[in-house]
Design a protein around this motif. Structure first.
Motif, PDB file in Angstrom:
ATOM      1  N   PHE A 229       9.878  -4.591 -13.866  1.00  0.00           N
ATOM      2  CA  PHE A 229       8.616  -4.048 -13.388  1.00  0.00           C
ATOM      3  C   PHE A 229       8.806  -3.277 -12.078  1.00  0.00           C
ATOM      4  O   PHE A 229       9.687  -3.591 -11.272  1.00  0.00           O
ATOM      5  N   LEU A 230       7.950  -2.289 -11.876  1.00  0.00           N
ATOM      6  CA  LEU A 230       7.926  -1.547 -10.621  1.00  0.00           C
ATOM      7  C   LEU A 230       7.018  -2.263  -9.624  1.00  0.00           C
ATOM      8  O   LEU A 230       6.151  -3.043  -9.999  1.00  0.00           O
ATOM      9  N   ARG A 231       7.202  -1.961  -8.359  1.00  0.00           N
ATOM     10  CA  ARG A 231       6.389  -2.596  -7.324  1.00  0.00           C
ATOM     11  C   ARG A 231       4.919  -2.234  -7.463  1.00  0.00           C
ATOM     12  O   ARG A 231       4.041  -2.972  -7.008  1.00  0.00           O
ATOM     13  N   CYS A 232       4.634  -1.095  -8.088  1.00  0.00           N
ATOM     14  CA  CYS A 232       3.248  -0.641  -8.212  1.00  0.00           C
ATOM     15  C   CYS A 232       2.547  -1.244  -9.425  1.00  0.00           C
ATOM     16  O   CYS A 232       1.386  -0.912  -9.693  1.00  0.00           O
ATOM     17  N   SER A 233       3.219  -2.122 -10.171  1.00  0.00           N
ATOM     18  CA  SER A 233       2.597  -2.778 -11.331  1.00  0.00           C
ATOM     19  C   SER A 233       1.968  -4.095 -10.882  1.00  0.00           C
ATOM     20  O   SER A 233       2.650  -4.940 -10.309  1.00  0.00           O
ATOM     21  N   TYR A 234       0.689  -4.265 -11.166  1.00  0.00           N
ATOM     22  CA  TYR A 234      -0.032  -5.439 -10.663  1.00  0.00           C
ATOM     23  C   TYR A 234      -0.572  -6.346 -11.760  1.00  0.00           C
ATOM     24  O   TYR A 234      -0.942  -7.481 -11.486  1.00  0.00           O
ATOM     25  N   GLY A 235      -0.666  -5.876 -12.981  1.00  0.00           N
ATOM     26  CA  GLY A 235      -1.327  -6.648 -14.029  1.00  0.00           C
ATOM     27  C   GLY A 235      -0.455  -7.724 -14.648  1.00  0.00           C
ATOM     28  O   GLY A 235       0.698  -7.483 -14.980  1.00  0.00           O
ATOM     29  N   TYR A 236      -1.023  -8.932 -14.794  1.00  0.00           N
ATOM     30  CA  TYR A 236      -0.383 -10.050 -15.498  1.00  0.00           C
ATOM     31  C   TYR A 236       1.000 -10.366 -14.943  1.00  0.00           C
ATOM     32  O   TYR A 236       1.968 -10.568 -15.662  1.00  0.00           O
ATOM     33  N   ARG A 237       1.101 -10.412 -13.618  1.00  0.00           N
ATOM     34  CA  ARG A 237       2.360 -10.731 -12.970  1.00  0.00           C
ATOM     35  C   ARG A 237       2.154 -11.871 -11.983  1.00  0.00           C
ATOM     36  O   ARG A 237       1.053 -12.034 -11.428  1.00  0.00           O
ATOM     37  N   PRO A 238       3.178 -12.681 -11.741  1.00  0.00           N
ATOM     38  CA  PRO A 238       3.024 -13.793 -10.796  1.00  0.00           C
ATOM     39  C   PRO A 238       2.833 -13.299  -9.374  1.00  0.00           C
ATOM     40  O   PRO A 238       3.510 -12.368  -8.931  1.00  0.00           O
ATOM     41  N   ASN A 239       1.884 -13.899  -8.680  1.00  0.00           N
ATOM     42  CA  ASN A 239       1.610 -13.590  -7.276  1.00  0.00           C
ATOM     43  C   ASN A 239       1.138 -12.155  -7.066  1.00  0.00           C
ATOM     44  O   ASN A 239       1.249 -11.612  -5.964  1.00  0.00           O
ATOM     45  N   LYS A 240       0.627 -11.523  -8.124  1.00  0.00           N
ATOM     46  CA  LYS A 240       0.053 -10.184  -8.012  1.00  0.00           C
ATOM     47  C   LYS A 240      -1.207 -10.142  -8.860  1.00  0.00           C
ATOM     48  O   LYS A 240      -1.333 -10.870  -9.841  1.00  0.00           O
ATOM     49  N   GLY A 241      -2.145  -9.274  -8.464  1.00  0.00           N
ATOM     50  CA  GLY A 241      -3.375  -9.188  -9.228  1.00  0.00           C
ATOM     51  C   GLY A 241      -4.183  -7.966  -8.845  1.00  0.00           C
ATOM     52  O   GLY A 241      -3.755  -7.137  -8.034  1.00  0.00           O
ATOM     53  N   ALA A 242      -5.387  -7.875  -9.411  1.00  0.00           N
ATOM     54  CA  ALA A 242      -6.236  -6.713  -9.183  1.00  0.00           C
ATOM     55  C   ALA A 242      -6.623  -6.568  -7.717  1.00  0.00           C
ATOM     56  O   ALA A 242      -6.718  -5.448  -7.192  1.00  0.00           O
ATOM     57  N   LEU A 243      -6.837  -7.683  -7.030  1.00  0.00           N
ATOM     58  CA  LEU A 243      -7.225  -7.606  -5.611  1.00  0.00           C
ATOM     59  C   LEU A 243      -6.107  -7.011  -4.766  1.00  0.00           C
ATOM     60  O   LEU A 243      -6.369  -6.288  -3.788  1.00  0.00           O
ATOM     61  N   ASP A 244      -4.855  -7.292  -5.125  1.00  0.00           N
ATOM     62  CA  ASP A 244      -3.732  -6.690  -4.400  1.00  0.00           C
ATOM     63  C   ASP A 244      -3.711  -5.179  -4.612  1.00  0.00           C
ATOM     64  O   ASP A 244      -3.413  -4.414  -3.689  1.00  0.00           O
ATOM     65  N   ALA A 245      -4.017  -4.745  -5.829  1.00  0.00           N
ATOM     66  CA  ALA A 245      -4.070  -3.310  -6.108  1.00  0.00           C
ATOM     67  C   ALA A 245      -5.182  -2.640  -5.321  1.00  0.00           C
ATOM     68  O   ALA A 245      -5.012  -1.538  -4.787  1.00  0.00           O
ATOM     69  N   VAL A 246      -6.336  -3.325  -5.218  1.00  0.00           N
ATOM     70  CA  VAL A 246      -7.460  -2.772  -4.456  1.00  0.00           C
ATOM     71  C   VAL A 246      -7.096  -2.656  -2.981  1.00  0.00           C
ATOM     72  O   VAL A 246      -7.409  -1.648  -2.322  1.00  0.00           O
ATOM     73  N   ASP A 247      -6.425  -3.660  -2.417  1.00  0.00           N
ATOM     74  CA  ASP A 247      -6.010  -3.604  -1.010  1.00  0.00           C
ATOM     75  C   ASP A 247      -5.076  -2.422  -0.777  1.00  0.00           C
ATOM     76  O   ASP A 247      -5.196  -1.700   0.216  1.00  0.00           O
ATOM     77  N   TRP A 248      -4.131  -2.237  -1.690  1.00  0.00           N
ATOM     78  CA  TRP A 248      -3.170  -1.133  -1.544  1.00  0.00           C
ATOM     79  C   TRP A 248      -3.885   0.210  -1.627  1.00  0.00           C
ATOM     80  O   TRP A 248      -3.621   1.115  -0.841  1.00  0.00           O
ATOM     81  N   LEU A 249      -4.820   0.332  -2.582  1.00  0.00           N
ATOM     82  CA  LEU A 249      -5.571   1.584  -2.718  1.00  0.00           C
ATOM     83  C   LEU A 249      -6.436   1.856  -1.493  1.00  0.00           C
ATOM     84  O   LEU A 249      -6.576   3.003  -1.055  1.00  0.00           O
ATOM     85  N   THR A 250      -7.015   0.801  -0.937  1.00  0.00           N
ATOM     86  CA  THR A 250      -7.873   0.970   0.234  1.00  0.00           C
ATOM     87  C   THR A 250      -7.096   1.602   1.384  1.00  0.00           C
ATOM     88  O   THR A 250      -7.567   2.535   2.041  1.00  0.00           O
ATOM     89  N   VAL A 251      -5.891   1.104   1.620  1.00  0.00           N
ATOM     90  CA  VAL A 251      -5.056   1.645   2.704  1.00  0.00           C
ATOM     91  C   VAL A 251      -4.649   3.081   2.400  1.00  0.00           C
ATOM     92  O   VAL A 251      -4.730   3.968   3.256  1.00  0.00           O
ATOM     93  N   LYS A 252      -4.211   3.334   1.170  1.00  0.00           N
ATOM     94  CA  LYS A 252      -3.729   4.668   0.804  1.00  0.00           C
ATOM     95  C   LYS A 252      -4.853   5.702   0.832  1.00  0.00           C
ATOM     96  O   LYS A 252      -4.655   6.836   1.269  1.00  0.00           O
TER      97      LYS A 252
END
Length: 225
Positions: A121-144
């Motif tokens: 998996f790439l670092r930018c993949s958030y779905g169905y992974r341990p210790n990663k989720g949709a909220l992490d993707a939202v946080d990353w998008l918010t900063v970017k």
């Protein structure tokens, strides 16, 4: 991560074409006991009406018995209890609730699969992974979006994705990295296990060839978690 899973992860990372064998033998009491920590103790019980709290009263004995049945290849997948939850569009989404012991074994298998496939998996993949989720993707998008050079977001979704997975292709994909027939056979048992519907009818799912044929959402849920 246990040392045994660390070894799998390192080999998966360094040898991308390696096919893992003897994974089924790793479903021992130690891995099952560690996997029990991930079971939600207040989750609804399955068709056997045994809750997680009931199962853990004699937990060591139950896990020992499960380990022996796995060694002797006597374990059988139980029916999955179906429950419907409302969707935003007014429709109902079927949800599968496996028996707690099946759920425990699925968590253990998931940990084996994660040790292999997490390396791809790439670092930018958030779905169905341990210790990663949709909220992490939202946080990353918010900063970017706030400090980066982006000013728009494109959202895309595959309609009925989990309803249209091909079981045969799914197992064939797994077999490219997994050469353990016993583990693949165990996964097939879950895919083919019957579903107890809310009206009391038992539905037996069939493996299909067409990409547009149905794979029930509960099957994928049981493989993912």
């Amino acid at each position: 991560m246990p040392t045994s899973l660390q070894g799998i992860a390192k080999k998966a990372q360094s040898q991308k074409q390696y096919r893992f064998r003897n994974l089924y033998g790793m479903l021992n009491e130690e891995l099952l006991t560690e996997s029990w920590r991930e079971i939600k103790k207040r989750a609804a019980y399955g068709v056997d009406q045994i809750s997680a709290r009931d199962y853990e009263q004699p937990l060591e004995d139950n896990i020992r018995d499960l380990g022996e049945r796995l060694k002797q290849k006597r374990d059988r997948a139980k029916l999955v209890k179906r429950h419907y939850i409302p969707k935003g569009n007014g429709q109902l989404r079927p949800l599968g609730i496996p028996a707690v012991e099946d759920k425990l074994l699925q968590v253990a298998v998931t940990r084996l699969l994660e040790a292999i496939y997490e390396q791809d998996f790439l670092r930018c993949s958030y779905g169905y992974r341990p210790n990663k989720g949709a909220l992490d993707a939202v946080d990353w998008l918010t900063v970017k979006l706030q400090f980066g050079r982006y000013n728009f977001v494109v959202e895309a979704d595959i309609q009925g994705f989990f309803d249209n997975l091909d079981q045969d292709e799914l197992v064939e994909m797994l077999s490219r990295r997994i050469g353990d027939r016993q583990l693949l056979r165990l996964i097939k048992k879950w895919l083919k296990a019957g579903v107890l519907d809310t009206d009391g009818k038992v539905i037996h799912l069939q493996s299909r060839k067409s990409k547009h044929d149905l794979l029930s959402p509960e099957c994928w849920t049981r493989m993912a978690r």
